[in-house]
Design a protein around this motif. Structure first.
Motif, short mmCIF file in Angstrom:
data_model
loop_
_atom_site.label_atom_id
_atom_site.label_comp_id
_atom_site.label_asym_id
_atom_site.label_seq_id
_atom_site.Cartn_x
_atom_site.Cartn_y
_atom_site.Cartn_z
N ARG A 1 -27.38 8.59 -97.43
CA ARG A 1 -29.10 9.06 -97.13
C ARG A 1 -30.23 8.17 -98.17
O ARG A 1 -31.00 8.36 -98.24
N LEU A 2 -29.11 7.25 -99.37
CA LEU A 2 -29.76 6.19 -100.10
C LEU A 2 -30.71 5.33 -99.46
O LEU A 2 -30.20 5.26 -97.98
N ASP A 3 -31.67 4.62 -99.77
CA ASP A 3 -32.59 3.91 -99.36
C ASP A 3 -32.20 2.68 -98.97
O ASP A 3 -32.72 2.02 -98.30
N PHE A 4 -31.01 2.33 -99.34
CA PHE A 4 -30.85 0.95 -99.52
C PHE A 4 -30.33 0.92 -98.07
O PHE A 4 -29.15 -0.10 -96.99
N VAL A 5 -29.47 1.61 -97.29
CA VAL A 5 -28.84 2.14 -96.15
C VAL A 5 -29.46 2.02 -94.87
O VAL A 5 -29.07 1.43 -93.96
N LYS A 6 -30.70 2.36 -94.94
CA LYS A 6 -31.13 2.27 -94.61
C LYS A 6 -32.12 0.99 -94.42
O LYS A 6 -32.16 0.85 -93.16
N THR A 7 -31.97 0.16 -95.23
CA THR A 7 -32.70 -1.65 -95.04
C THR A 7 -31.41 -2.12 -94.57
O THR A 7 -31.97 -2.81 -93.29
N ALA A 8 -29.73 -1.37 -94.82
CA ALA A 8 -28.96 -2.41 -93.70
C ALA A 8 -29.68 -2.28 -92.92
O ALA A 8 -29.33 -3.06 -91.45
#
Lengths: 516, 323
Positions: free
Chosen positions: B217-224
């Motif tokens: 759920r964290l943002d860096f996963v979205k970024t990836a």
């Protein structure tokens, strides 16, 4: 039903003794269970059950005993007793060698006895009446006693008096001698290998002094610590012999029904394990004889035998097992009679005071027995508190007299002078130790009877004395006798002639053979 | 990093000595006397015999003196002499340690590998039938007592199917060598290692799943994802790696529990390791042997914890070694 099947099997196996009639076959390997793992294999230093079971194949005594407890030759080929019953002369077998090839002589016997007096508590007591021991030649040993000692010819089996190789132990520190874990004896099997935690391997002694014996090539003693796993090992064919006590009692009927499985209760005649409840005679309600008698009436011992011990064994009538010398059934009887128990408790003025009971921490069977006895005693109005401990903790409580009722069973060693008197004479009331007179019973008449019985002659006199002692004890109920125990030995039927003497599997596999 | 390791080792030694002293007194607090136990086993217990045994084992000396002798021994790497087995403690432990290491390390590897694998799948397919199946499977093994799983395993795989041996370390009397011996030991190892491993696997599965779902759920996963990385790469490189920290922590903590579990597993499967040695020593009040096993187990736990700290750094380079 299971009980009947089991008894049937026992009978069948008893009758299957035609094994004797068959010609023994040589060769083969037998896998047996040993539990727990022996702490060491030097019988002169370690005397616990597993050590004796393994090392009884490696070491030998001067005599063996048949199931009637009559002496048979082993390392001594003959013996004679003087008229005054004070001199015993043993003629040793010639041509016997230790496993390392050195000859066995009278010097080994003399050395063994000196060593045993220091390392073997039971041997020291047994030899207390010996004044001197001499070896006029290499194959003769003469014991001179201070006074006649009735049970003297009964103290020479391998567990009570194993012969030790003088040339390997003399002048060494016995405790750390390397041969303690790789023993050298004169027995039918030689020690080969011990993988700690896994197995002990013994191999045939090709130079054994009884020509043609042993028949087997090897014995593997497998170390399996869990009782259920031992049952499975037998069930899956990985082991052929489960010595008495290897599996929980409730598994015995099931295993007995397996194909090619034989069960026997024989081989315990010398030990005659007798179970009883220690009753602390010193304090509280149990100091009153009537309360102790009430306990005898309150406990359903037939139920314990039939249900908890699967019909094996016998209800005890008193301090002596029926298999040892001078036993008499002519004593006061205590049948299961709760009403009588209640009446006696009332008469004694028992008002429900709490009584602490220690079951024996020897596994599930004993646990269940503890529960059954608790139930019996509660049914007649006694208040019982069970105290759970392990064996070491239980021993400490009993030795410190910090208990009211405690389960136990002890060996009787064939003669009341060896294994009965020790639990009732007042000189054996010693705090801090177990297996003596921990109940604190003191009766000068009993003290005198046991003192006289040990040294009386002839045999008829001993009989008279011990029968009188049994009657007095059963009347006084210093402890509550439960059952003469029987630990069934379970084997594959192809293992023939395994149990031939009064100490059963402990006497080694010298006569056993495999019908392949 | 070296100074970090050196400092941890030094601290470890101090902790170990504290454990030795504590255990020394704890064991003696338990009721029961080794001399009486041994005299009892001998079928006789007269005063002379018990006194002899006490003197022989130094149990007649005052407690502080016994402690001093013992600690002095441990410092010079001498773990003393076993009363009951009449052999040096170090020798007895040395004979058994390899079997325990083989069992516990195999179980540890099985539990971590399967736990992380199943946890990852469950997280990846969260909410699906696969997730539910894995979660239930893990829960079953977590909830069942070790000895029960062991006995059921024996019943199924040894008694009924006859696939695997029910006890021991190797086939006794087979005298196998080389590869054949290794295969034989492996066959004997499967059931105990799986029994011990499956319990811990269950924990790692649940931990990995929960941790991955959180990281996902964290943002860096979205970024990836926005960068256009493939799902497999995101799961492996970004989610799993970040989610592993709590699993590594737990694995470090488990090193001690694993040895505790080995006591039961070794007993049921007749595995010749130190777990059983410890159990027997406890029942016999074989003080020196028991203390020796405790010292070795404590040392193992300390080493495991040190390794855990080092693995942290590998898993997450942001963590620095503070000397």
């Amino acid at each position: 039903m299971p009980k009947r099947v089991l008894l049937g099997l026992l009978l069948a196996c008893g009758l299957a003794a035609p094994a004797l009639a068959q010609e023994p076959k040589t060769g083969g390997v037998v896998n047996a269970v040993i539990q727990p793992e022996p702490p060491g294999l030097m019988l002169a230093i370690v005397q616990n059950g597993p050590t004796q079971m393994v090392s009884g194949n490696v070491f030998e005594g001067l005599l063996r005993y048949n199931p009637k407890l009559e002496p048979q030759p082993e390392l001594a080929e003959s013996w004679s007793v003087s008229e005054d019953a004070k001199t015993y002369t043993f003629k040793l077998r010639k041509g016997v060698t230790w496993h390392d090839g050195k000859p066995f002589t009278a010097a080994d016997v003399l050395f063994s006895i000196e060593m045993l007096k220091q390392t073997h508590a039971r041997a020291r007591t047994n030899l207390a009446q010996v004044d001197k021991i001499e070896a006029p030649d290499d194959h003769t040993v003469v014991f001179t006693l201070k006074q006649p000692f009735g049970p003297f010819l009964g103290i020479f089996e391998v567990g009570s008096m194993p012969m030790v190789p003088k040339h390997l132990y003399e002048g060494t520190d016995w405790k750390t001698n390397a041969y303690n874990n790789a023993p050298i004896g004169t027995g039918p099997f030689m020690f080969k290998e011990w993988q700690k935690g896994s197995f002990i391997r013994l191999v045939k002694n090709p130079n054994y002094h009884e020509k043609g014996k042993p028949y087997l090539d090897e014995i593997y003693w497998q170390i399996i610590p869990d009782a259920a796993a031992r049952s499975v090992a037998f069930e899956t064919g990985k082991v052929d012999v489960l010595p008495g006590g290897s599996v929980e009692n409730f598994d015995v009927p099931r295993l007995s029904k397996l194909k090619d499985t034989c069960v026997t209760g024989a081989g315990w005649e010398f030990f005659s394990p007798l179970s009883w409840l220690w009753l602390n005679n010193r304090q509280g309600p149990l100091a009153d004889k009537r309360v102790r008698q009430a306990i005898m009436y309150a406990i359903d011992r037939d139920f314990a035998k039939d249900v908890i011990w699967n019909g094996l064994g016998k209800v005890a009538t008193g301090p002596s097992a029926s298999t040892i010398k001078y036993y008499t059934a002519d004593v006061p009887k205590y049948p299961y009679d709760p009403a009588k128990a209640k009446a006696l408790l009332k008469e004694a003025g028992y008002k429900g005071e709490k009584i602490r009971m220690l079951p024996l921490a020897y596994g599930e069977t004993w646990q269940r027995w503890g529960e059954a006895v608790k139930q019996n005693l509660q049914d007649v109005g006694m208040t019982i508190e069970t105290i759970a401990t392990d064996v070491a903790g239980g021993n400490q409580k009993i030795g410190d007299w910090d208990y009211d009722i405690a389960f136990t069973y002890l060996y009787q060693y064939g003669d009341p002078a060896l294994g009965v008197g020790r639990n009732y004479i007042s000189s054996n009331i010693v705090k801090g130790q177990v297996f003596n007179n921990v109940e604190g019973y003191s009766n000068p008449e009993i003290d005198k009877l046991f003192a006289d019985g040990a040294v009386a002659t002839p045999d008829s006199k001993r009989k008279e004395i011990y029968e009188k002692a049994q009657k007095i004890l059963v009347e006084d109920v210093p402890v509550a006798w439960m059952l003469e125990l029987q630990f069934p030995t379970i084997t594959r039927c192809k293992v023939k002639n395994l149990i031939t003497t009064a100490i059963g599997v402990n006497d080694g596999f010298k006569d056993a053979w495999l019908d392949k | 990093m070296l100074s970090f390791v050196a400092q941890r080792v030094l601290k470890g030694v101090i902790v170990l000595l504290a454990i030795v002293v504590l255990n020394f007194f704890l064991i003696r607090l338990a009721p029961g006397d080794p001399a009486v136990v041994m005299a009892g086993e001998a079928g006789a217990s007269d005063q002379v015999f018990v006194k002899q045994l006490r003197e022989k084992f130094g149990l007649d000396k005052p407690l502080p003196e016994q402690l001093f002798i013992y600690v002095k021994g441990v410092v010079t790497l001498d773990l003393g002499f076993s009363f009951r087995q009449q052999a040096p403690v170090a020798k007895l432990i040395g004979e058994r340690l390899p079997a325990t290491l083989l069992l516990t390390l195999t179980a540890f590897a099985i539990s971590l590998a399967l736990g992380i694998l199943f946890g990852t799948f469950a997280a990846r397919f969260a909410g699906t039938f696969l997730d539910t199946a894995i979660t239930v499977f893990a829960l079953i093994f977590y909830a069942m007592p070790l000895f029960w799983v062991a006995l059921m395993g024996i019943l199924l795989f040894s008694v009924t199917m006859d696939w695997l041996p029910s006890f021991g370390y190797e086939t006794v009397g087979a005298n196998l060598t080389g590869l054949a011996h290794a295969v034989d030991v492996a066959k004997h190892l499967i059931m105990p290692a799986m029994t011990l491993g499956l319990f811990f696997m269950a924990t790692y599965t649940r931990m990995t799943r929960a941790s991955m779902l959180e990281v996902k759920r964290l943002d860096f996963v979205k970024t990836a994802r926005a960068k256009g990385l493939s799902d497999a790469v995101i799961q492996r490189r970004h989610v799993l790696r970040n989610a592993l920290l709590p699993v590594v922590t737990l694995a470090g903590v488990h090193s001690g529990t694993l040895i505790g579990g080995a006591v039961i597993t070794e007993t049921v499967f007749a595995w010749p390791g130190i777990g059983r040695l410890m159990y027997d020593a406890l029942l016999q009040r074989d003080y020196n042997l028991l203390l020796g096993v405790f010292v070795i187990c404590s040392a193992m736990v300390l080493v495991f914890n040190l390794i855990t700290d080092l693995v942290y750094r590998l898993v997450d380079p942001r963590i620095e070694f503070a000397a």
